[in-house]
Motif scaffolding. Structure first.
Motif, PDB file in Angstrom:
ATOM      1  N   TRP A  57      31.363 -43.758   8.405  1.00 49.09           N
ATOM      2  CA  TRP A  57      32.300 -42.983   9.211  1.00 49.09           C
ATOM      3  C   TRP A  57      31.586 -42.236  10.329  1.00 49.09           C
ATOM      4  O   TRP A  57      32.092 -42.135  11.449  1.00 49.09           O
ATOM      5  N   LYS A  59      28.925 -43.182  11.865  1.00 52.76           N
ATOM      6  CA  LYS A  59      28.595 -44.175  12.896  1.00 52.76           C
ATOM      7  C   LYS A  59      29.840 -44.542  13.704  1.00 52.76           C
ATOM      8  O   LYS A  59      29.787 -44.611  14.941  1.00 52.76           O
ATOM      9  N   SER A  60      30.959 -44.780  13.035  1.00 51.93           N
ATOM     10  CA  SER A  60      32.188 -45.147  13.744  1.00 51.93           C
ATOM     11  C   SER A  60      32.631 -44.046  14.695  1.00 51.93           C
ATOM     12  O   SER A  60      32.969 -44.308  15.863  1.00 51.93           O
ATOM     13  N   VAL A  63      30.325 -43.806  17.754  1.00 50.61           N
ATOM     14  CA  VAL A  63      30.669 -44.801  18.777  1.00 50.61           C
ATOM     15  C   VAL A  63      31.925 -44.348  19.523  1.00 50.61           C
ATOM     16  O   VAL A  63      31.998 -44.459  20.760  1.00 50.61           O
ATOM     17  N   LEU A  64      32.899 -43.812  18.798  1.00 52.82           N
ATOM     18  CA  LEU A  64      34.127 -43.328  19.431  1.00 52.82           C
ATOM     19  C   LEU A  64      33.826 -42.227  20.447  1.00 52.82           C
ATOM     20  O   LEU A  64      34.349 -42.243  21.567  1.00 52.82           O
ATOM     21  N   TYR A 114      22.563 -45.180  17.295  1.00 52.25           N
ATOM     22  CA  TYR A 114      22.657 -46.644  17.273  1.00 52.25           C
ATOM     23  C   TYR A 114      21.261 -47.256  17.124  1.00 52.25           C
ATOM     24  O   TYR A 114      21.066 -48.173  16.320  1.00 52.25           O
ATOM     25  N   VAL A 126      25.656 -51.031  12.614  1.00 55.63           N
ATOM     26  CA  VAL A 126      26.670 -50.068  13.029  1.00 55.63           C
ATOM     27  C   VAL A 126      28.010 -50.786  13.084  1.00 55.63           C
ATOM     28  O   VAL A 126      28.132 -51.856  13.678  1.00 55.63           O
ATOM     29  N   PHE A 128      32.092 -50.169  14.040  1.00 61.59           N
ATOM     30  CA  PHE A 128      33.050 -49.319  14.738  1.00 61.59           C
ATOM     31  C   PHE A 128      34.403 -49.558  14.101  1.00 61.59           C
ATOM     32  O   PHE A 128      35.116 -50.488  14.456  1.00 61.59           O
ATOM     33  N   PHE A 129      34.712 -48.743  13.093  1.00 64.07           N
ATOM     34  CA  PHE A 129      35.949 -48.856  12.331  1.00 64.07           C
ATOM     35  C   PHE A 129      36.181 -50.306  11.882  1.00 64.07           C
ATOM     36  O   PHE A 129      37.231 -50.888  12.096  1.00 64.07           O
ATOM     37  N   VAL A 133      29.057 -53.797  15.446  1.00 61.37           N
ATOM     38  CA  VAL A 133      28.456 -53.664  16.771  1.00 61.37           C
ATOM     39  C   VAL A 133      27.141 -54.442  16.739  1.00 61.37           C
ATOM     40  O   VAL A 133      26.314 -54.203  15.857  1.00 61.37           O
TER      41      VAL A 133
END
Length: 188
Positions: A57, A59-60, A63-64, A114, A126, A128-129, A133
Protein backbone atom coordinates in the motif's frame (compact mmCIF):
# COMPACT_ATOMS: atom_id res chain seq x y z
CA UNK A 1 9.94 38.22 -11.81
CA UNK A 2 7.80 35.22 -12.66
CA UNK A 3 8.68 31.91 -11.02
CA UNK A 4 9.13 28.70 -12.94
CA UNK A 5 6.14 27.22 -11.08
CA UNK A 6 3.89 30.29 -11.24
CA UNK A 7 1.82 31.88 -13.99
CA UNK A 8 0.59 34.73 -11.80
CA UNK A 9 -2.28 37.11 -12.30
CA UNK A 10 -2.92 39.77 -9.65
CA UNK A 11 -6.70 39.65 -10.10
CA UNK A 12 -7.04 35.96 -9.17
CA UNK A 13 -7.97 35.45 -5.49
CA UNK A 14 -7.75 31.67 -5.27
CA UNK A 15 -5.88 28.82 -6.85
CA UNK A 16 -7.95 26.85 -9.37
CA UNK A 17 -10.26 24.32 -7.71
CA UNK A 18 -8.38 21.40 -9.25
CA UNK A 19 -5.10 22.55 -7.69
CA UNK A 20 -6.73 23.16 -4.32
CA UNK A 21 -8.28 19.68 -4.27
CA UNK A 22 -5.05 18.02 -5.39
CA UNK A 23 -3.09 20.00 -2.78
CA UNK A 24 -5.22 18.73 0.10
CA UNK A 25 -5.47 15.17 -1.22
CA UNK A 26 -1.70 15.12 -1.64
CA UNK A 27 -1.21 16.55 1.87
CA UNK A 28 -3.30 13.78 3.44
CA UNK A 29 -1.54 11.11 1.36
CA UNK A 30 1.92 12.43 2.26
CA UNK A 31 1.16 12.42 5.98
CA UNK A 32 -0.22 8.90 5.66
CA UNK A 33 2.84 7.75 3.71
CA UNK A 34 5.23 9.19 6.28
CA UNK A 35 3.27 7.59 9.13
CA UNK A 36 3.12 4.26 7.28
CA UNK A 37 6.82 4.44 6.40
CA UNK A 38 7.75 5.06 10.00
CA UNK A 39 5.45 2.26 11.19
CA UNK A 40 6.75 -0.21 8.59
CA UNK A 41 10.37 0.32 9.50
CA UNK A 42 9.65 -0.05 13.21
CA UNK A 43 7.59 -3.24 12.95
CA UNK A 44 9.16 -6.63 13.52
CA UNK A 45 9.73 -8.58 10.29
CA UNK A 46 7.71 -11.48 11.75
CA UNK A 47 4.50 -9.44 11.46
CA UNK A 48 3.06 -10.56 8.12
CA UNK A 49 1.00 -7.39 7.64
CA UNK A 50 4.27 -5.48 7.30
CA UNK A 51 5.06 -7.10 3.95
CA UNK A 52 1.60 -8.22 2.87
CA UNK A 53 -0.19 -4.94 3.53
CA UNK A 54 1.91 -1.97 4.60
CA UNK A 55 4.70 -2.15 2.01
CA UNK A 56 2.42 -2.78 -1.01
CA UNK A 57 0.00 0.00 0.00
CA UNK A 58 2.87 2.37 0.78
CA UNK A 59 4.29 1.74 -2.69
CA UNK A 60 0.92 2.18 -4.43
CA UNK A 61 0.16 5.43 -2.65
CA UNK A 62 3.74 6.62 -3.27
CA UNK A 63 3.22 6.15 -7.02
CA UNK A 64 -0.14 7.94 -6.70
CA UNK A 65 1.50 10.94 -5.01
CA UNK A 66 4.15 11.04 -7.75
CA UNK A 67 1.39 11.10 -10.41
CA UNK A 68 -0.58 13.76 -8.51
CA UNK A 69 2.50 15.99 -8.36
CA UNK A 70 3.08 15.58 -12.10
CA UNK A 71 -0.57 16.52 -12.67
CA UNK A 72 -0.25 19.53 -10.35
CA UNK A 73 2.84 20.78 -12.16
CA UNK A 74 1.11 20.42 -15.53
CA UNK A 75 -2.01 22.22 -14.27
CA UNK A 76 0.09 24.98 -12.69
CA UNK A 77 1.90 25.52 -15.98
CA UNK A 78 -1.34 26.34 -17.82
CA UNK A 79 -3.41 27.95 -15.04
CA UNK A 80 -3.90 31.47 -13.86
CA UNK A 81 -2.57 31.67 -10.30
CA UNK A 82 -2.87 34.34 -7.62
CA UNK A 83 -0.06 36.85 -7.38
CA UNK A 84 2.41 36.20 -4.57
CA UNK A 85 1.37 37.57 -1.19
CA UNK A 86 2.93 40.94 -0.28
CA UNK A 87 5.60 39.53 2.02
CA UNK A 88 8.91 41.01 3.13
CA UNK A 89 11.73 40.13 0.71
CA UNK A 90 13.32 37.51 2.98
CA UNK A 91 9.97 35.73 3.45
CA UNK A 92 9.29 35.79 -0.30
CA UNK A 93 12.64 34.15 -0.93
CA UNK A 94 12.14 31.59 1.84
CA UNK A 95 8.62 30.81 0.62
CA UNK A 96 9.83 30.32 -2.94
CA UNK A 97 12.75 28.11 -1.92
CA UNK A 98 10.52 26.00 0.35
CA UNK A 99 7.85 25.55 -2.35
CA UNK A 100 10.32 24.61 -5.08
CA UNK A 101 12.16 22.22 -2.75
CA UNK A 102 8.90 20.61 -1.61
CA UNK A 103 7.91 19.99 -5.23
CA UNK A 104 11.36 18.58 -6.01
CA UNK A 105 11.22 16.24 -3.01
CA UNK A 106 7.66 15.20 -3.87
CA UNK A 107 9.16 13.80 -7.08
CA UNK A 108 12.52 12.57 -5.77
CA UNK A 109 11.29 10.74 -2.65
CA UNK A 110 8.95 8.41 -4.59
CA UNK A 111 11.67 7.87 -7.20
CA UNK A 112 14.08 6.81 -4.45
CA UNK A 113 11.38 4.49 -3.07
CA UNK A 114 10.95 3.00 -6.52
CA UNK A 115 14.74 2.65 -6.88
CA UNK A 116 14.85 0.92 -3.49
CA UNK A 117 12.19 -1.61 -4.43
CA UNK A 118 13.55 -2.10 -7.90
CA UNK A 119 17.12 -2.78 -6.76
CA UNK A 120 16.47 -4.90 -3.65
CA UNK A 121 17.23 -8.55 -4.43
CA UNK A 122 14.30 -9.86 -2.33
CA UNK A 123 11.73 -7.37 -3.61
CA UNK A 124 8.80 -8.37 -5.75
CA UNK A 125 8.85 -4.86 -7.23
CA UNK A 126 6.43 -2.00 -7.15
CA UNK A 127 2.73 -2.42 -7.77
CA UNK A 128 0.39 0.46 -8.42
CA UNK A 129 -2.88 -0.82 -6.97
CA UNK A 130 -2.30 -4.24 -8.53
CA UNK A 131 -0.56 -3.10 -11.71
CA UNK A 132 3.11 -4.09 -11.80
CA UNK A 133 5.40 -1.12 -12.47
CA UNK A 134 8.34 -2.31 -14.61
CA UNK A 135 11.63 -2.53 -12.76
CA UNK A 136 14.29 -0.56 -14.58
CA UNK A 137 17.19 -1.08 -12.19
CA UNK A 138 19.31 -4.19 -11.71
CA UNK A 139 19.03 -6.08 -8.43
CA UNK A 140 21.91 -4.86 -6.27
CA UNK A 141 21.68 -4.73 -2.48
CA UNK A 142 24.50 -2.17 -2.21
CA UNK A 143 22.52 0.21 -4.43
CA UNK A 144 19.40 -0.69 -2.43
CA UNK A 145 21.11 0.50 0.77
CA UNK A 146 22.02 3.82 -0.86
CA UNK A 147 18.48 4.33 -2.21
CA UNK A 148 17.06 3.34 1.18
CA UNK A 149 19.19 5.96 2.94
CA UNK A 150 18.22 8.61 0.38
CA UNK A 151 14.52 7.71 0.54
CA UNK A 152 14.48 7.93 4.33
CA UNK A 153 16.61 11.07 4.61
CA UNK A 154 14.74 12.92 1.89
CA UNK A 155 11.35 11.85 3.31
CA UNK A 156 12.29 13.34 6.68
CA UNK A 157 13.59 16.45 4.90
CA UNK A 158 10.22 16.69 3.13
CA UNK A 159 8.44 16.38 6.47
CA UNK A 160 10.59 19.20 7.89
CA UNK A 161 9.77 21.44 4.92
CA UNK A 162 6.07 20.61 5.16
CA UNK A 163 6.22 21.60 8.83
CA UNK A 164 7.88 24.89 7.84
CA UNK A 165 5.25 25.40 5.12
CA UNK A 166 2.38 24.87 7.58
CA UNK A 167 4.07 27.06 10.21
CA UNK A 168 4.47 29.83 7.62
CA UNK A 169 0.81 29.63 6.60
CA UNK A 170 -0.28 29.74 10.25
CA UNK A 171 2.08 32.65 10.98
CA UNK A 172 0.63 34.64 8.08
CA UNK A 173 -2.91 33.80 9.19
CA UNK A 174 -2.63 34.50 12.92
CA UNK A 175 0.44 36.63 13.62
CA UNK A 176 0.93 39.02 10.69
CA UNK A 177 -0.69 42.42 11.01
CA UNK A 178 -1.33 42.76 7.26
CA UNK A 179 -4.35 40.59 6.30
CA UNK A 180 -3.10 40.48 2.70
CA UNK A 181 -0.37 38.07 3.82
CA UNK A 182 -2.95 35.44 4.84
CA UNK A 183 -2.40 32.85 2.11
CA UNK A 184 -4.66 30.13 3.51
CA UNK A 185 -7.92 31.37 1.89
CA UNK A 186 -6.25 31.07 -1.52
CA UNK A 187 -5.87 27.31 -1.02
CA UNK A 188 -9.26 26.58 0.61
Amino acid sequence: MQSVIHNVHPTIDKYPATLRILHWVRAVLILGLIAAGFTMTELNDEITAKFDLLYPWHKSFGVLVFLIVLAQLAIRAVSRLPAPAPLPAHEKILSHVVHVTIYALLLIVPLMGYAMSSSYAESDGVFFFGIHVPELLPKNNDNFKLFQLLHKTLAYSLLALITLHVAGALKHRFLDKDPRTDVLPRMI
